[in-house]
Design a protein around this motif. Structure first.
Motif, PDB file in Angstrom:
ATOM      1  N   SER A  90       0.832  -1.207   0.000  1.00  0.00           N
ATOM      2  CA  SER A  90       0.000   0.000   0.000  1.00  0.00           C
ATOM      3  C   SER A  90       0.865   1.255   0.000  1.00  0.00           C
TER       4      SER A  90
ATOM      5  N   TYR B  37       0.643   4.176  -2.719  1.00  0.00           N
ATOM      6  CA  TYR B  37       0.525   5.581  -2.322  1.00  0.00           C
ATOM      7  C   TYR B  37       1.518   6.448  -3.094  1.00  0.00           C
TER       8      TYR B  37
ATOM      9  N   VAL C 285       0.442   6.827  -6.709  1.00  0.00           N
ATOM     10  CA  VAL C 285      -0.671   7.780  -6.846  1.00  0.00           C
ATOM     11  C   VAL C 285      -0.154   9.213  -6.835  1.00  0.00           C
ATOM     12  N   VAL C 286       0.691   9.539  -5.872  1.00  0.00           N
ATOM     13  CA  VAL C 286       1.226  10.899  -5.777  1.00  0.00           C
ATOM     14  C   VAL C 286       2.085  11.223  -6.996  1.00  0.00           C
TER      15      VAL C 286
ATOM     16  N   LEU D 265      -6.251   3.679  -5.747  1.00  0.00           N
ATOM     17  CA  LEU D 265      -6.928   4.187  -4.545  1.00  0.00           C
ATOM     18  C   LEU D 265      -7.821   3.116  -3.942  1.00  0.00           C
TER      19      LEU D 265
ATOM     20  N   ILE E 175      -5.650   0.598  -2.178  1.00  0.00           N
ATOM     21  CA  ILE E 175      -5.147   1.137  -0.906  1.00  0.00           C
ATOM     22  C   ILE E 175      -6.212   1.046   0.169  1.00  0.00           C
TER      23      ILE E 175
ATOM     24  N   THR F 196      -2.795   3.796   5.544  1.00  0.00           N
ATOM     25  CA  THR F 196      -2.394   4.403   4.282  1.00  0.00           C
ATOM     26  C   THR F 196      -3.510   5.215   3.633  1.00  0.00           C
TER      27      THR F 196
ATOM     28  N   THR G 172      -3.154   9.077   2.439  1.00  0.00           N
ATOM     29  CA  THR G 172      -3.464   9.390   1.044  1.00  0.00           C
ATOM     30  C   THR G 172      -4.498  10.498   0.959  1.00  0.00           C
TER      31      THR G 172
ATOM     32  N   THR H 219      -2.874  13.851   1.976  1.00  0.00           N
ATOM     33  CA  THR H 219      -1.925  14.332   0.973  1.00  0.00           C
ATOM     34  C   THR H 219      -2.639  14.833  -0.271  1.00  0.00           C
TER      35      THR H 219
END
Length: 601
Positions: free
Chosen positions: A218, A222, A225-226, A262, A265, A272, A276, A279
């Motif tokens: 996870s 994360y 994704v960022v 997502l 996660i 997490t 997420t 953030t």
């Protein structure tokens, strides 16, 4: 020569690799060969409470130093645009560090890896999860990781996920470093800064959450994704960063990937998704990404999961969770070890991990100041470094919240550390290389102590595994399983059949009574007729942990084991150099229980 010198991506005009690139890769290969040869000389049975560091030969330290030196020289020698190849160094360091446990130890380390296998086994046996189960409840409420591994073991025809769990640490950490590199390339176009930041990330990642676990995968998701958001869905243009330009169709496809990640996660891990959400929300509010609907979507996913899928867990922990909000002192205090009880070696290991954390944070802080002085006003990295620390306000997270916050903040911290040590578009000088080399050597020492300093108790022998397998094979459902501590290869199969009582978790006065009168106390515990059977397991790793952490008074588990071996009230149905399994003799007579010795089953 500057870091922006334009040369053909590390190649000569005729298409052949340039000498500097060939030299760098040859040096990496030689260093890795020396490292792995050094590991062949390691005997984990000789470890002290300084962990793996205490048995590493001098050549292993030479290999690490040589890799750091080679990296510094490559930063000077490799042509400008070819500097993207420098990310091979953090990847090589990752391979060296995380291939070490499966090569040195016979079995997977960390007791939690074995417990995770127990959830996979449960899904395999029952076809689903039970959110109302009493043991390891949280995993049944976030089962994504375990469901996938249950499917994987079935497709591969494996008896247990432990067949590959030890090697997963290498895979997860390589995936994480690759995701970090992708994220860093959304923060700066300078390939040397990216390579140095990834290098610092590997050196600073001592928390040890990259093993076979929901957190490991996870965390990588994360980061991906960022990385996708800051690179492919940018908001305000950032100085020194070239964002990807793509078609609407490709953007739609990439957003589909983000949404899938997502969901993965949210279904896999409880902490997490919170990081997420925080953030992504900050990135949207500060216009660092134009994916403006994502915070609402993540909120719906997280809220829906908590209120529907994980409702039984949420209901039982809601009061405790609400009480932890805002209790920063209590949340952080539980993370910190009590120095008055632990051994001298473990004290040093703990101090090294703290020093490692402080060093990375201080380097990052200095990097923030240096960037501000240079006129940089891009705050994306700052948010990535700062936002994760806000989670300490919400939960103690099993007394690990400060460590997890540092882990999530590490990519941003590493970027600022790199911005200090090797700023984007800076002049390539031997002085910068020497400074980076000194920092790298210091962090390497800290990483070895912090990551492997507990391995005397974190690694398990085949004899310990044999003892646990014996109990899980022969003990009937409804068995009471008394354990010296929870630190041994446990709960990896049929785990739902037992009631677990770890001696080291009992109240202090009860532990003292146990050491003083082990036969009397254990006869009372294990003579309870409400259980179908009762077993006691004492292992080498349990002793190592309780001695290192000062959890047992007097002679500890060793004295309990010796007393039971001499007692006529108990019988060791399995006894070898690293483990003992005891039952009451009355139970042995009633059940006709077989006896195993020497690790045989």
């Amino acid at each position: 020569m500057t870091s922006t010198d334009a040369e053909p991506a590390g190649r000569h005009a005729r298409g052949t690799p340039d000498r500097a690139t060939v030299t760098a890769f040859a040096e990496i290969a030689a260093v890795m060969a020396l490292w792995f040869w050094s590991l062949s000389r390691v005997d984990p049975g000789e470890m002290t409470d300084l962990g793996l560091v205490s048995v590493l030969p001098v050549t292993a330290f030479v290999a690490l130093a040589a890799l750091a030196l080679s990296f510094g020289l490559a930063l000077l020698r490799v042509p400008g645009t070819g500097a993207r190849l420098l990310t091979a160094y953090p990847l090589a360091l990752t391979l060296m560090v995380y291939l070490t446990p499966p090569l040195v130890y016979d079995t997977a380390r960390y007791s939690w890896a074995w417990k995770h296998a127990g959830i996979v086994d449960y899904i395999d046996r029952t076809g689903g999860v039970d959110p109302f189960i009493d043991v390891l409840t949280v995993y049944h409420s976030w089962p994504g990781f375990f469901a996938f591994n249950a499917m994987l073991t079935d497709l591969a025809g494996l008896d247990s996920a432990m067949s590959y769990a030890a090697w997963a640490e290498v895979f997860f950490n390589l995936l994480t470093v690759a995701a970090v590199v992708a994220l860093l390339r959304g923060l700066t176009d300078d390939p040397r800064t990216v390579a140095v930041a990834a290098w610092i990330f590997v050196l600073g990642n001592w928390v040890g959450q990259g093993y076979w676990s929901p957190q490991a995968i996870s965390y990588a998701w994360y980061l991906l994704v960022v990385a996708l958001l800051v690179h492919w869905f940018p908001g305000r243009p950032a100085a020194g960063v070239t964002h990807a330009v793509t078609t609407p169709a490709r953007r739609a496809g990439l957003m589909g990937v983000v949404l899938l990640l997502l969901f993965c996660i949210v279904s896999t891990h409880q902490l997490t998704p919170v990081v997420t959400l925080l953030t992504v929300t900050v990135l949207v509010l500060t216009q660092r990404t134009n994916a403006t609907t994502l915070p609402l979507l993540v909120t719906v996913l997280v809220g829906g999961w908590l209120l529907y899928v994980a409702a039984p867990f949420t209901e039982t922990t809601l009061t405790e969770a609400l009480a932890a909000i805002g209790a920063v002192d209590e949340n952080v205090e539980g993370t910190l070890i009590q120095y008055d009880a632990i051994s001298t070696g473990q004290l040093l290991v703990s101090m090294m991990s703290r020093a490692q954390t402080v060093a990375v944070v201080l380097l990052a802080g200095a990097g923030v100041i240096a960037r501000l002085r240079r006129g940089h006003r891009g705050y994306t990295a700052f948010f990535l470094a700062a936002v994760p620390f806000t989670i300490v306000m919400f939960s103690p997270y099993g007394h690990e919240i400060l460590f997890r916050a540092y882990l999530f903040a590490l990519p941003g911290l590493a970027f600022f550390a790199a911005a200090l040590l090797w700023p984007p578009s800076s002049v390539v000088t031997p002085h910068r290389m020497r400074v980076l080399l000194g920092v790298s050597l210091a962090l390497m020492v800290g990483l070895l102590f912090s990551l492997f300093g507990n391995d005397r108790q974190y690694h398990f022998t085949e004899r310990e595994v044999a003892a646990a397998e014996y109990v899980y094979d022969v003990a009937p459902p409804g068995t009471l399983l008394v354990e010296g501590s929870r630190n041994y290869p446990a709960q990896f199969e049929n785990y739902d059949r037992f009631t677990y009582v770890p001696i080291a978790r009992e109240a202090e006065e009860d532990r003292l009574e146990m050491v003083q009168h082990p036969v009397r106390v254990l006869r009372r515990w294990m003579g309870d007729s409400s259980y179908a059977a009762s077993y006691l397991v004492i292992t080498r790793s349990q002793k190592a942990e309780t001695e290192a952490l000062g959890e047992m008074p007097g002679g500890g588990l060793q004295s309990i084991e010796e007393a039971l071996l001499k007692s006529r009230a108990f019988r060791a149905v399995l006894h070898n150099e690293d483990a003992s399994v005891f039952v009451l003799r009355t139970q042995l007579v009633e059940s006709g229980e077989p006896t195993a010795t020497g690790g045989a089953r």
